[in-house]
Write a protein that holds these residues in place. Structure first.
Motif, PDB file in Angstrom:
ATOM      1  N   GLN A  32       2.974   3.849  -1.562  1.00 20.33           N
ATOM      2  CA  GLN A  32       3.204   4.246  -2.948  1.00 20.33           C
ATOM      3  C   GLN A  32       4.548   4.938  -3.103  1.00 20.33           C
ATOM      4  OE1 GLN A  32       0.141   6.836  -4.332  1.00 20.33           O
ATOM      5  NE2 GLN A  32       0.501   6.330  -6.475  1.00 20.33           N
ATOM      6  N   ARG A  33       4.823   5.895  -2.221  1.00 19.93           N
ATOM      7  CA  ARG A  33       6.107   6.589  -2.268  1.00 19.93           C
ATOM      8  C   ARG A  33       6.521   7.008  -0.871  1.00 19.93           C
ATOM      9  NH1 ARG A  33       2.666  10.699  -4.447  1.00 19.93           N
ATOM     10  NH2 ARG A  33       2.818   9.656  -6.440  1.00 19.93           N
ATOM     11  N   TYR A  41       0.334   6.742   0.595  1.00 25.53           N
ATOM     12  CA  TYR A  41      -0.277   5.442   0.354  1.00 25.53           C
ATOM     13  C   TYR A  41      -1.251   5.481  -0.812  1.00 25.53           C
ATOM     14  CZ  TYR A  41       1.786   4.223   4.803  1.00 25.53           C
ATOM     15  OH  TYR A  41       2.684   3.980   5.807  1.00 25.53           O
ATOM     16  N   LEU A  42      -1.653   4.306  -1.275  1.00 24.50           N
ATOM     17  CA  LEU A  42      -2.557   4.200  -2.417  1.00 24.50           C
ATOM     18  C   LEU A  42      -3.926   4.811  -2.155  1.00 24.50           C
ATOM     19  CD1 LEU A  42      -1.793   0.587  -3.682  1.00 24.50           C
ATOM     20  CD2 LEU A  42      -1.214   2.725  -4.786  1.00 24.50           C
ATOM     21  N   GLN A  48       0.805  -1.216   0.000  1.00 17.82           N
ATOM     22  CA  GLN A  48       0.000   0.000   0.000  1.00 17.82           C
ATOM     23  C   GLN A  48       0.842   1.271   0.000  1.00 17.82           C
ATOM     24  OE1 GLN A  48      -3.619  -0.013  -0.091  1.00 17.82           O
ATOM     25  NE2 GLN A  48      -2.878  -1.960  -0.864  1.00 17.82           N
TER      26      GLN A  48
END
Length: 189
Positions: free
Chosen positions: A29-30, A81-82, A27
């Motif tokens: 993302q970066r 997060y996503l 989950q």
């Protein structure tokens, strides 16, 4: 009791996108690592970047890693997060090992666990039409007036007969039949 929960978003706990039912989708993302190049409180962050960041990026190709040097600022980890949530962690005076643990924590979270005030302690995608289970649901009516601890209440309802109890019952039946045979023989005499 504090009122800090009033400022959190409220909602229901949900597994993101049914994660874990099929394949696992990370989950995170970066992640952005913000630090100062010469400030003493950023030493642990600089050590992490020099020694472990390349290995982390190779092990997690689905996570975008940004390194952002900032002058005279405290070191910060920001995870995105996503689901759109952002997790912000201050790493002031943290060691390299502590930052490794924080990065691993951000990697394994789903983003909404710490920033969400839960409105219910449980959640299901398919609620029961029979209602939730309670400890009093299948209790017998005789249990309402009992005083505890009670030997009768501790026995399970409709307990199957044990082998010893069956043998004792068979013995009593045979003894009754034997006594009846003796009585009938005495009457015949």
């Amino acid at each position: 009791m504090s009122n800090s929960h009033l400022f959190l978003k409220s909602g229901f706990p949900r597994a993101p996108l049914q994660n874990g039912l099929g394949r696992y989708v990370c989950q995170l993302q970066r992640i952005t690592l913000k630090f100062c190049k010469n400030n003493g409180s950023s030493k642990g962050m600089r050590d992490f970047i020099e020694n472990h960041l390349v290995d982390f990026a190779k092990e997690n190709p689905g996570i975008v890693v940004y390194v952002k040097p900032r002058r005279h600022r405290t070191p910060v980890l920001v995870g995105e997060y996503l689901n759109g949530d952002r997790e912000w962690l201050s790493c002031r005076n943290s060691t390299q090992e502590e930052i490794t643990k924080w990065v691993d924590l951000l990697r394994t979270q789903n983003g909404s666990s710490s920033s969400l005030r839960l409105r219910k302690m449980w959640h299901t995608d398919v609620p029961s039409i029979q209602g939730p289970w309670t400890p009093f649901l299948l209790r017998s009516p005789e249990a309402h007036g009992q005083e505890y601890p009670s030997v009768e209440a501790s026995k399970p309802l409709d307990a199957p007969q044990t082998a010893t109890e069956k043998l004792i019952e068979l013995f009593r039946q045979q003894k009754q039949l034997g006594d009846e045979d003796v009585l009938s023989q005495k009457r015949a005499e």
